[in-house]
Write an enzyme that holds these catalytic residues in place. Structure first.
Site, PDB file in Angstrom:
ATOM      1  CE  LYS A 229       8.669  -1.527   4.028  1.00 19.21           C
ATOM      2  NZ  LYS A 229       8.179  -2.774   5.009  1.00 19.21           N
ATOM      3  NE  ARG A 263       4.519  -6.496   0.148  1.00 14.65           N
ATOM      4  CZ  ARG A 263       4.260  -5.070  -0.020  1.00 14.65           C
ATOM      5  NH1 ARG A 263       5.331  -4.306   0.267  1.00 14.65           N
ATOM      6  NH2 ARG A 263       3.310  -4.663  -0.625  1.00 14.65           N
TER       7      ARG A 263
END
Ligand code: 9MG
Length: 288
Positions: A229, A263
């Site tokens: 991210k 995840r």
């Protein structure tokens, strides 16, 4: 953490069990041309299936299949486009790989069709706020991940603001869980996710991570998605394909703070990192 409480939890993903006796890995399988970190890699069902095989062999416990990017500025897709992308992949993965599949979608039509094709969990970044989504999941009797997002993917990163990010994310998630239970979704079918990067700036993400054990101790298994991210770009200056070390660090921190599932894109490496963590701390302590 709620470790001892969650030890005995087995989530029934449409007949395939996901045991939460140890931290579990959700491998990301995006079948989109524009996902933020791997768009275009897995376009054909054949390539997607091969990637799913690789992730399962590497230690993925569940595969999350998505056909619409949630990246800021990503083009919206119609129900039919999303179905055309995900259904052949779900069918093939379900037939060839014997681990649970989750469907990353916010559309009730896609949830239902994906479940009929073999998906055993719903992963909804809108936390079932789209019309008909909550009823669809209640009818499917499948587990659902409710994720926090401030705003919409298109605009969520335009100066997100909170008085107290942890308290606000927590109360949003607990309210959604309560509404879902009132709508007939069983408590044991609900997982929560703070939604790192979804309407959060760098400080918000870091504060959520620092206080993650508060969210993981609320009686629902917690999913954390931190892989590649953009907070890692801010911290390390790395491009998206160079964020492995940062992603592993964040995954380990999340598991240490009680995340039941991480995840991730990089399954092999995350599997090793969690093994090392678990060797040091076989059980996550009650409070970290
Ligand atoms: C689809 N998707 C992208 N990022 C995610 C995250 O952090 N959590 C969940 N549950 N889904 C995500």
């Amino acid at each position: 953490m709620t470790g001892s409480k969650q030890d005995s939890i087995a989530i029934d993903c449409g007949g395939r069990l996901l045991l939460l006796d140890r931290p579990r890995i959700m491998g990301i399988l995006n079948v989109t041309p524009d996902s933020f970190s791997d768009g275009g890699e897995c376009l054909s069902p054949k390539e997607a299936l091969m990637h799913a095989h690789r992730m399962a062999a590497a230690g993925a416990d569940i595969i999350d299949i998505g056909g619409e990017s949630t990246r800021p500025g990503a083009a919206p897709v119609s129900v039919q486009q999303e179905l055309d992308r995900v259904i052949p992949v779900i069918e093939a993965v379900w037939t060839e790989i014997r681990i649970p599949i989750s469907i990353d979608t916010s559309k009730p039509e896609v949830m239902k069709a994906a479940a009929a094709a073999g998906a055993g969990m719903i992963n909804d970044v809108f936390a079932l706020r789209r019309e008909g989504a909550m009823q669809a999941v209640a009818g499917l009797n499948l587990p659902v991940c409710l994720m926090h997002m401030l705003g919409e993917p298109r605009s969520m990163q335009q100066q997100p603001q909170y008085q107290d990010v942890v308290a606000e994310v927590e109360s949003f998630l607990l309210d959604r869980a309560r509404d879902c239970e009132a709508a007939g979704i069983a408590k044991q079918n609900i997982l929560l996710d703070p939604g790192f990067g979804f309407g959060k700036n760098m400080d918000h993400n870091l504060e959520l991570l620092r206080q993650l054990s508060r969210l993981s101790s609320r009686g629902y298994p917690l999913i954390a998605g931190l892989s590649r991210k953009s907070m890692l770009a801010r911290i390390t200056g790395r491009k998206v394909d160079q964020r492995l070390a940062g992603s592993l660090t964040l995954a380990v921190l999340a598991v240490r703070a009680g995340a039941a599932i991480v995840r991730v894109h990089d399954v092999v490496e995350t599997h090793d990192a969690i093994k090392v963590l678990s060797a040091v701390w076989p059980r996550t302590p009650e409070s970290v």
